[in-house]
Design a protein around this motif. Structure first.
Motif, PDB file in Angstrom:
ATOM      1  N   ASN A 158      -4.059  36.750  20.691  1.00 24.27           N
ATOM      2  CA  ASN A 158      -4.113  35.379  20.202  1.00 24.27           C
ATOM      3  C   ASN A 158      -2.928  34.607  20.766  1.00 24.27           C
ATOM      4  O   ASN A 158      -1.797  35.099  20.756  1.00 24.27           O
ATOM      5  N   CYS A 404      -6.898  29.742  18.298  1.00 30.15           N
ATOM      6  CA  CYS A 404      -7.954  30.127  17.344  1.00 30.15           C
ATOM      7  C   CYS A 404      -9.231  30.610  18.045  1.00 30.15           C
ATOM      8  O   CYS A 404     -10.347  30.301  17.615  1.00 30.15           O
ATOM      9  N   ASP A 406     -11.523  33.840  19.157  1.00 28.45           N
ATOM     10  CA  ASP A 406     -11.795  35.262  18.964  1.00 28.45           C
ATOM     11  C   ASP A 406     -12.289  35.816  20.301  1.00 28.45           C
ATOM     12  O   ASP A 406     -13.467  35.681  20.649  1.00 28.45           O
TER      13      ASP A 406
END
Length: 438
Positions: A158, A404, A406
């Motif tokens: 991330n 943000c 994934d």
């Protein structure tokens, strides 16, 4: 700069299933109802485990008069086997091989004798089930190997925002250690008296009506000197312990302070966008990363644009596994060549996946890096047959587009094409040569 990533080891297509846990180790058959194979012949072992009750009956080999011999084996069919270990292994193609210890058994008469035992026949369905399960596991390993090439993007971290670095810097503090106290109590007068009393029982002897007073006198005479001696010894041990603890804690605190100062300097440099720090950190990451493919990397940071420029020498399509495995109806494994279409699909996923993975990791070097342009090239033959470098992908990533996300759920090609890019990929995943961003 060019850095060579370490290449992961390729898994082989072979498979071996050791079924010794089913009883084929020293004996054939379960405990309490097994067959032992040795130089002296074949024996049936019957008993109740844990009770000590058992019976051993000779079946064949040597000079046996037992009527339970294996039909057709002959007296010397199993004489070449030692009593150490007998095991069975399956190859991926279903070939069954027999071993005695480390040596393979190739005598067809010995193998035939083993196969004729009731125990072997009873165990054969289990052996086949184990083989089928092991083949499935091996196929899974081969599929995971292919996925390690094509799904690199799923390991992307991330990308964090500036406040993460600020919070980390605010929480940063050196770990400290204080000297441990010396917990051994100082010897008391009573302790020494008790020690001398025990000592006097061996040091003083005499008539029963006198020995008590003599031992008491022994204690009184030796008490002052012994007490002084014990206290001096205790003080010396205490001083040694405290000096050792002081040295240990001082060294620990100095190391922790140095580590703290380095971490603090790195965070401050990352927040401040220090060019020297960013380029050194990029180099450290590139040198330390491990990927299943070979890629060369060159980069340059432009502070005036908050832009990191990266060139990747991408792997060739030939570097990817070209075979896949399938399980046949009989449980065996067969290796099949992938189609050219499948290879192109996997190569496209690999190329775009590497691009995403590198960008995500390099964004985390510093929050000041707002843009990363990654251009990848590969080696191809031109019309004259010469090997030349051709760029096939070039993407201008924006930091905000990585927040943000994934990465385990994305399509790496679709993700890359969200950003400004110079990619020319056909519907059949053929990469055409491009001019990269400058």
């Amino acid at each position: 700069m060019a850095v060579r990533f370490r290449k992961s080891k390729k898994l082989g297509p072979g498979i071996r299933v050791n079924v010794s846990k089913s009883g084929l180790s020293t004996t054939i058959g379960p405990r309490g109802n097994s067959v032992s194979i040795g130089k002296k012949g074949v024996y049936h072992n019957a008993g109740i485990p844990g009770t000590g009750l058992s019976m051993r009956t000779k079946l064949s080999g040597g000079s046996s008069s037992n009527s339970g011999s294996l039909s057709g084996t002959g007296p010397n069919a199993l004489a070449g086997l030692s009593s150490s270990q007998v095991r069975i292994e399956y190859d991926a193609d279903g070939t069954m091989r027999f071993f005695n210890g480390d040596a393979e058994v190739t005598d067809s008469s010995v193998i035939a004798a083993i196969k004729r035992t009731d125990q072997y026949k009873a165990m054969l369905p289990k052996l086949r089930d184990d083989h089928r399960a092991a083949v499935l596991e091996k196929i899974g390993e081969i599929e995971r190997e292919s996925a390690s090439f094509t799904q690199i993007y799923k390991s992307s971290p991330n990308v964090v925002k500036q406040k993460f670095y600020e919070a980390k810097l605010a929480r940063l503090a050196p770990e400290t250690s204080s000297p441990k106290p010396y917990t051994v109590p100082e010897p008391s007068r009573q302790d020494v008296e008790e020690e001398l009393a025990r000592e006097s029982e061996f040091a003083v002897s005499g008539m029963p009506w006198k020995v008590k007073k003599l031992r008491q006198k022994y204690v009184e005479d030796n008490l002052p000197a012994r007490l002084q001696e014990e206290k001096a010894r205790w003080c010396a041990e205490k001083d040694r312990f405290e000096a050792s603890e002081e040295a240990r804690s001082s060294k620990f605190n100095a190391e922790q302070l140095e580590a703290y100062n380095q971490a603090k300097a790195s965070l401050e440099a990352a927040l401040g966008g220090d060019v020297e720090y960013i380029e050194a950190a990029c180099g450290d990451w590139i040198e330390g990363v491990e990927l299943p493919v070979d890629i060369d990397t060159q980069f340059e940071y432009r502070a005036e644009d908050s832009l990191l420029m990266v060139d990747l020498d991408l792997p060739e399509i030939e570097d990817l596994p070209t075979e896949t495995a399938v399980q046949l109806a009989n449980g065996n494994m067969k290796m099949k060549e992938k189609t050219q279409k499948a290879l192109r699909m996997e190569y496209a996923e690999c190329v775009f996946g590497i691009t995403v993975y590198v960008a995500a990791n390099l964004f985390n070097i510093s929050p000041v890096i707002k843009k990363i342009t990654i251009s990848g090239y590969t080696q191809r033959r031109d019309k004259a047959g010469d090997v030349v470098d051709e760029y096939i992908v070039s993407v201008r990533f924006e930091r905000e587009g990585f927040y943000c996300v994934d990465f385990k759920e994305i399509d790496p090609e679709e993700f890359c094409l969200r950003f400004e890019n110079r990619c020319n990929v056909t519907s059949t995943k053929v990469f055409k040569a491009i001019e990269p961003f400058e």
